[in-house]
Design a protein around this motif. Sequence first.
Motif, PDB file in Angstrom:
ATOM      1  N   PRO A  98      37.921 -67.415  -4.458  1.00  0.00           N
ATOM      2  CA  PRO A  98      39.021 -68.178  -5.039  1.00  0.00           C
ATOM      3  C   PRO A  98      40.321 -67.374  -5.216  1.00  0.00           C
ATOM      4  CG  PRO A  98      37.416 -67.636  -6.727  1.00  0.00           C
ATOM      5  CD  PRO A  98      36.848 -67.158  -5.416  1.00  0.00           C
ATOM      6  N   LYS A  99      40.258 -66.063  -4.972  1.00  0.00           N
ATOM      7  CA  LYS A  99      41.442 -65.230  -5.106  1.00  0.00           C
ATOM      8  C   LYS A  99      42.502 -65.638  -4.077  1.00  0.00           C
ATOM      9  CE  LYS A  99      41.817 -60.648  -4.730  1.00  0.00           C
ATOM     10  NZ  LYS A  99      41.415 -59.272  -4.592  1.00  0.00           N
ATOM     11  N   PRO A 100      43.763 -65.679  -4.461  1.00  0.00           N
ATOM     12  CA  PRO A 100      44.810 -66.020  -3.490  1.00  0.00           C
ATOM     13  C   PRO A 100      44.863 -65.007  -2.345  1.00  0.00           C
ATOM     14  CG  PRO A 100      45.675 -66.031  -5.725  1.00  0.00           C
ATOM     15  CD  PRO A 100      44.289 -65.454  -5.792  1.00  0.00           C
ATOM     16  N   ILE A 101      45.237 -65.504  -1.179  1.00  0.00           N
ATOM     17  CA  ILE A 101      45.411 -64.645  -0.020  1.00  0.00           C
ATOM     18  C   ILE A 101      46.911 -64.387   0.094  1.00  0.00           C
ATOM     19  CG2 ILE A 101      45.117 -64.446   2.467  1.00  0.00           C
ATOM     20  CD1 ILE A 101      42.898 -66.628   2.128  1.00  0.00           C
ATOM     21  N   ALA A 102      47.353 -63.220  -0.357  1.00  0.00           N
ATOM     22  CA  ALA A 102      48.784 -62.908  -0.359  1.00  0.00           C
ATOM     23  C   ALA A 102      48.965 -61.401  -0.300  1.00  0.00           C
ATOM     24  CB  ALA A 102      49.457 -63.470  -1.601  1.00  0.00           C
ATOM     25  N   ASP A 103      50.126 -60.994   0.171  1.00  0.00           N
ATOM     26  CA  ASP A 103      50.421 -59.575   0.261  1.00  0.00           C
ATOM     27  C   ASP A 103      51.929 -59.381   0.221  1.00  0.00           C
ATOM     28  OD1 ASP A 103      49.888 -56.882   0.456  1.00  0.00           O
ATOM     29  OD2 ASP A 103      48.708 -57.062   2.275  1.00  0.00           O
TER      30      ASP A 103
END
Length: 155
Positions: free
Chosen positions: A23-28
């Motif tokens: 469920p962690k956002p996929i972002a960088d």
Amino acid sequence: HNYFRGLFGERERSARDEQPTDPKPIADLFPMTTVMFADIVGFTEWASERDPSEVFSLLQLIYGTFDKIAKRRDVFKVETIGDCYIAVTGLPDPQPDHALRMVKFANECRLKLNELAVSVMPIFGKETADLAMRFGLHSGPVTAGVLRGEKSRFQ
């Protein structure tokens, strides 16, 4: 960044594939990028006097051409919204020349639109030659990721 590489050719997935296992956002954070917003000057007026199939035929021709230029210049197309073309350099892999690369891409797109607009006048009418590109570019850090939902989207 590895997740992004796998996603970059994959714009839409079915709703059944949307159930995230994590469920962690996929972002960088990408510290050195250049983002371009480009739109076609005069397009709204031009399109208001055309059949919808003509509008989409012209957009498909223009953006298909831009996509080929982007691929050759290693520019990532984020998306198109109507007559707006959004692209970025410097992600997922760093590109030390991200700003120069984007300026060259934008200039080539501008020249190509000028050429296309004149060449399709016999099909779409003489007013087509009046279309031109307007560009906005910004260099600096960006946060990019995938918004999950009914259709996953890279943002």
